[in-house]
Design an enzyme around this catalytic site. Structure first.
Site, short mmCIF file in Angstrom:
data_model
loop_
_atom_site.label_atom_id
_atom_site.label_comp_id
_atom_site.label_asym_id
_atom_site.label_seq_id
_atom_site.Cartn_x
_atom_site.Cartn_y
_atom_site.Cartn_z
N LYS A 1 16.77 -14.15 7.99
CA LYS A 1 16.06 -12.88 8.18
C LYS A 1 15.26 -12.91 9.48
CE LYS A 1 12.09 -11.72 6.55
NZ LYS A 1 10.91 -11.45 5.72
N ASP B 1 14.89 -7.67 3.95
CA ASP B 1 13.69 -8.15 3.26
C ASP B 1 13.67 -7.53 1.87
OD1 ASP B 1 13.04 -5.51 3.68
OD2 ASP B 1 11.12 -5.90 4.63
#
Length: 250
Positions: A160, A178
């Site tokens: 991420k 997320d």
């Protein structure tokens, strides 16, 4: 000699076996409706969704404050399990004195902790920031690398983090997933998946290329301010007429 005769012993009558009582079974609860079983989105509908996002917010920005790719990388590493607002509060003063890997090393781990001690897991994160600064200097000439694999090789940086940096610092068409993007992808039915990676690949597959630069920002902001975890604000949602969520309130 007299013949002895024995009387036959009468057999006991067989007692009929009692029939077992049928075990009562609880009726099965109806299966929860799977998002994968809902009507799939059409390309025209997906284009309409992101057209609406673009019209409402043509140039969405990430909410983590930074001044260059290095400070963005640090901010994202610090933001794990923390709010962007909390990270910004800590990094405003930090980035005034340490906005390069060398300056961060010169600051040192102990002094760095003083700046970020209001952020959760600050000890571990501080150690990672110092380590990644050292690795940037030793392996990458003090510059943030521009490939996912190289960014993921840095302490404290995962997929991420790499996707956010590649997108925001270098304009790559990446999809950072997320908790907000994961929720929106599943709830709306845009890209159902059991893991962030499944949702990431699903979104990349269906979102038109013309929207990919800003797509993850639109989805994050939508999840953060409209498609909330506990009480989604369906009444003000830009895409409530297209959303596949069976429990939407409009």
């Amino acid at each position: 000699m007299a013949k002895i005769t024995r009387k036959p012993v009468p057999r006991k009558a067989a007692v009929p076996k009692k029939k077992a009582k049928p075990v009562a079974t609880k009726p099965k609860a109806p299966a929860k409706k799977s998002l994968k079983a809902t009507r799939p989105w059409t390309p025209a509908e997906i284009h309409e969704v992101f057209s609406r996002f673009r019209k409402a917010n043509p140039e969405p920005k990430g909410e983590l404050e930074h001044v260059n790719p290095f400070t963005l990388l640090v901010a994202v590493v610090l933001s794990a399990q923390a709010t962007d607002a909390g990270v910004n509060k800590a990094t405003r003063a930090l980035f005034e004195v340490a906005d390069t890997p060398q300056k961060m090393l010169d600051l040192g781990e102990e002094r760095l902790r003083d700046y970020i001690k209001t952020i959760g897991l600050y000890r571990t994160k501080g150690r990672n920031v110092i380590a990644l600064s050292a690795k940037l200097l030793s392996d990458f000439g003090g510059e943030v690398p521009r490939t996912r694999a190289e960014i993921e090789s840095l302490p404290g940086a995962g997929r991420k983090t790499a996707n956010v940096v590649l997108n925001m610092a270098f304009g790559e068409h990446t999809m950072a997933v997320d908790t907000h993007v994961f929720r929106v992808g599943n709830r709306t039915g845009l890209a159902p998946g059991k893991t962030p990676l499944e949702v990431e690949f699903g979104l990349e597959k269906v979102i038109p290329a013309e929207f990919m630069l800003h797509a993850h920002h639109w989805l994050i902001l939508h999840g953060r301010y409209t498609c909330l975890a506990r009480k989604p604000r369906c009444e003000v949602c830009l895409i409530n007429d297209l959303c596949r969520w069976p429990e939407k309130t409009v």
